[in-house]
Design an enzyme around this catalytic site. Sequence first.
Site, PDB file in Angstrom:
ATOM      1  N   SER A 140       1.277  -1.286   0.252  1.00  0.00           N
ATOM      2  CA  SER A 140      -0.168  -0.156   0.020  1.00  0.00           C
ATOM      3  C   SER A 140       0.698   1.486   0.116  1.00  0.00           C
ATOM      4  O   SER A 140       1.108   1.995   1.124  1.00  0.00           O
ATOM      5  CB  SER A 140      -1.217   0.071   1.054  1.00  0.00           C
ATOM      6  N   ARG A 145       7.456   6.031  -4.356  1.00  0.00           N
ATOM      7  CA  ARG A 145       7.922   6.986  -3.120  1.00  0.00           C
ATOM      8  C   ARG A 145       7.296   6.204  -2.006  1.00  0.00           C
ATOM      9  O   ARG A 145       6.336   4.987  -2.186  1.00  0.00           O
ATOM     10  CB  ARG A 145       7.695   8.449  -3.141  1.00  0.00           C
ATOM     11  N   ASP A 154      -5.139  -2.799  -1.979  1.00  0.00           N
ATOM     12  CA  ASP A 154      -6.281  -3.122  -1.638  1.00  0.00           C
ATOM     13  C   ASP A 154      -7.509  -3.036  -2.534  1.00  0.00           C
ATOM     14  O   ASP A 154      -8.486  -3.488  -1.761  1.00  0.00           O
ATOM     15  CB  ASP A 154      -5.939  -1.866  -0.914  1.00  0.00           C
TER      16      ASP A 154
END
Length: 489
Positions: free
Chosen positions: A142, A157, A195
């Site tokens: 995630s 990032r 997700d």
Amino acid sequence: MTLLEEAQRVADEFEFTSEQLKTAVVEFRRCMDLGLKNNDEAMTMIPTFVSDVPNGTEKGTFLALDIGGTNLRVCSIHLQGDGTFHLVQSKSAIPKAMMIGSSHDLFAFIAERIESFIREHHEDKFDCTEPEHMLQLGFTFSFPVNQTAVNKGVVLRWTKGFNIPDAVGVDVVDLLQRAIDAKSLPVKVAALVNDTVGALMARAYAAPKGTETLIGAIFGTGTNGAYVENMENVHKLEKAEHQTPTMVINTEWGAFDNAMRVLPATPYDNALDHASVNPGYQMYEKRISGMFLGEIFRQAIISLTTASDPGMGGASLFNGEASKQLNLPFSLDTSVLSAISEDESPDLATVKKVVQEQLGVSAGLEATETLQAVQLVSRAIGRRAARLSAIALCAIISASARLSSANPTAKVDIGVDGSVVEFYPNFELMIREAMREVLGEEKEGRVTFGLAKDGSGVGAALCALMARKQQEMGIKYSADELLQEKAQA
């Protein structure tokens, strides 16, 4: 104006009409089309390279790894072929040093956790030497990645307190697989999973027989959606020789209408955006997700603590007093709105308790009118959030044509997850009300909703299953393969 009239004035600012809904749906479809054609749009419409969704008949045992914050979770999911499954899992805290160290240390730690789990639950797999008998793993990661294949994604990032510079620009699946291989574990990382895509997969597997799930939607702390798109509409990908007709698209719809062409902008929305860490971005998300609804409510309530016209006897909320807590930005979460909005008692006892305990206010609460004013504003914000949520769902359903006159008996299933849709009172009913205004009563009646629980676990395992099926079918669905095929043509 009386206090209730002032509150009604503020509540009216959150009205979003049927015509505004319909206009916004058209704009959402335009943004979908742009994102399917180009790579640099605000609503990015990311191809996931997952070609289809399960139907509930799939069987087998798969692993899932979920890394979404300071904890990691390893799961084993046994799919039983009837829409049900058996799950065992283990959770571990990620040491702070691992969150800001090297990629080698982090993924070595993760591999250790996977090894411990397999030795406890799948000891027999250590005897496997053939790749086809290895445990297939779906990896929910995630953090922002540029996904170029079902099992490949480059880290863009880090967020959520992680800072591992040597992993930026590197394929996170490769990092994990190398750590797994270094310990000679019988595991293949088969799929990299968002997700929201996981929610779509989890609902598709558990949905009633004969139901085809089109959308997986998250309405929680944040919001996003994934859906099944026809490959012929994904113009930014070259066609592959052995492609299937569809691909799951991760819309990243939280960034819908950052240009503010159709979304509403009250003074309270503007104040929130200005105080946020990313002004001008995620404008759709800032109006419907749990991270922001409490702040919109706080801004609106503060506006009512100032009398509208003192010289004419104008009323003010809480006798014009705002507590230290009420003056603290982002101090309220959506659970406050949920509790206030669902109170149906004659004396609004729950509203009073929440105002005292969560808003830190006691002045003026002896008047029922004060509590009614608070609830009026709270319900208006929640209702607008639900109506705005319907924009994305209506746009995707309309674009799919699954409810067209050519399919008079077809149904559309939507898997939903998140604290807002699950716990905010009547949120789904308010979404449906808006959908009827856009789609019509007959089509809205053919839409079903179901909770899609544990998309990061069960959904990830299902993505691993679908990835294996694609490999067995010889489907070419990585960006690299598509580019190679184009160059050879």
